[in-house]
Write an enzyme that holds these catalytic residues in place. Structure first.
Site, short mmCIF file in Angstrom:
data_model
loop_
_atom_site.label_atom_id
_atom_site.label_comp_id
_atom_site.label_asym_id
_atom_site.label_seq_id
_atom_site.Cartn_x
_atom_site.Cartn_y
_atom_site.Cartn_z
CB CYS A 99 3.21 8.51 -3.46
SG CYS A 99 4.58 9.40 -4.23
CG ASN B 261 -3.26 14.86 3.01
OD1 ASN B 261 -2.86 14.34 1.98
ND2 ASN B 261 -2.60 15.81 3.62
CD GLN C 43 3.24 7.56 3.68
OE1 GLN C 43 3.90 8.13 2.81
NE2 GLN C 43 2.10 8.04 4.16
#
Length: 323
Positions: A83, A195, A53
């Site tokens: 993030c 997710n 990633q």
């Protein structure tokens, strides 16, 4: 997960599942390309299938980083657009990129050209701050598809970039599973994974009635046996029997010894193993012995044997396979 899913963690988890795709910690493209920190890409061959990633926002730099990843044999290159941490925002990447989907499209297009056939994927949020997720997410997915991306993992909650810590961003914005499920219906040609907040294989199987995949992070880290030991059988239909948690601990011993011989501290490895027996007899003693002893000078494999001896080897060490 940054600071968590390093190569030792992934090797440990791979002992529990042959099929599950693993992701590295996020590695920033500037660190690789400008900083020369290519050691951050090191991984064990046993980890396959494994995706790297990347974090970044400069198409050319991400393309160069992608080439470095492909040269090292990763099975997938993923761009993090999810993030919310301050240090990620300061680099103008992570979740803040949800505000500039055109730039993300340019990034993944450049990455795809550099990937030499290795798949480039994206992990994103449903939106950030005051964005209307119902409008933002489909537009984002459409732009990713236009840039050649066919696999996307969607964290089913917004990220708040100001006023909430990364920890709070995992809990406070509400999850919107129905929205992500609708995206699969709206984009049937995309491989979409969900997710966020998935804590069991039962929950994962429920999502798979709507989605192509499920990404599990913290539950797999803190309760790895519950999530990973029977993932091959329940999710992938594998016929091989699941291991017990004790078997996994025993199989880690040669790896631990090899890394200690390289000068790696015991704690760097065993910190990822603390949850192996979560919810099972002896779990507290296992955690205590490793937590208290692994950081001491000279700590080695005898400490792991001592911790394992404190855990009764019973049928409770394995997760039963449902028929």
């Amino acid at each position: 997960m940054m600071d968590w899913t390093d190569r030792h963690c992934r090797y440990f988890h791979r002992l529990m599942t042959r099929e599950t795709l693993f992701y590295t910690e996020m590695v920033t493209a500037p660190a690789l390309v400008r900083g020369g920190a290519v050691h951050l890409l090191d991984f064990n061959a046993e980890e396959h299938p494994v995706a790297v990633q990347l974090g970044g926002s400069d198409p050319a730099e991400l393309a160069a980083a992608t080439r470095l990843c492909v040269e090292r044999g990763y099975d997938e290159v993923n761009l993090n657009v999810g993030c919310p941490s301050d240090r990620v925002q300061s680099g103008t990447f992570g979740a803040v990129l949800m505000k500039t989907p055109g730039l993300v499209a340019d990034c993944v297009s450049a990455m795809g050209e550099a990937a030499d056939g290795v798949e480039v994927t994206v992990k994103c949020r449903i939106g950030v701050d005051d964005q209307e997720a119902e409008e933002v997410l489909p537009d984002f997915l459409d732009k990713m598809r236009g840039a050649g991306v066919t696999r996307i993992a969607v964290h089913a909650r917004k990220a708040w970039l100001q006023g909430l810590s990364p920890k709070e961003n995992r809990d406070i914005p509400p999850l919107d599973y129905p929205l992500v499920h609708r995206m699969k219906a709206e984009f049937p040609d995309l491989h979409l994974s969900i997710n966020g907040g998935v804590n069991s294989l039962d929950e994962a199987q429920a999502h798979l009635e709507h989605m192509d995949g499920v990404m599990i992070g913290r539950a797999a880290y803190h309760q790895p046996a519950d999530i990973l030991l029977e993932a091959d059988q329940r999710i992938y239909g594998a016929s091989h029997a699941p291991k017990t948690a004790h078997q996994v601990a025993e199989e880690m011993m040669p790896y631990v010894e090899a890394r200690l011989a390289e000068g790696i501290r015991l704690h760097s490895i065993t910190r990822h193993m603390l949850g192996l027996f979560a919810g099972r007899p002896g779990a507290r003693a296992w955690r205590r012995i490793l937590s208290e002893g692994a950081t001491k000078p000279g700590a080695g494999i005898p400490l792991v044997h001592e911790a394992l001896a404190a855990v009764p080897e019973t049928s409770a060490s394995a997760v039963p396979v449902e028929g």
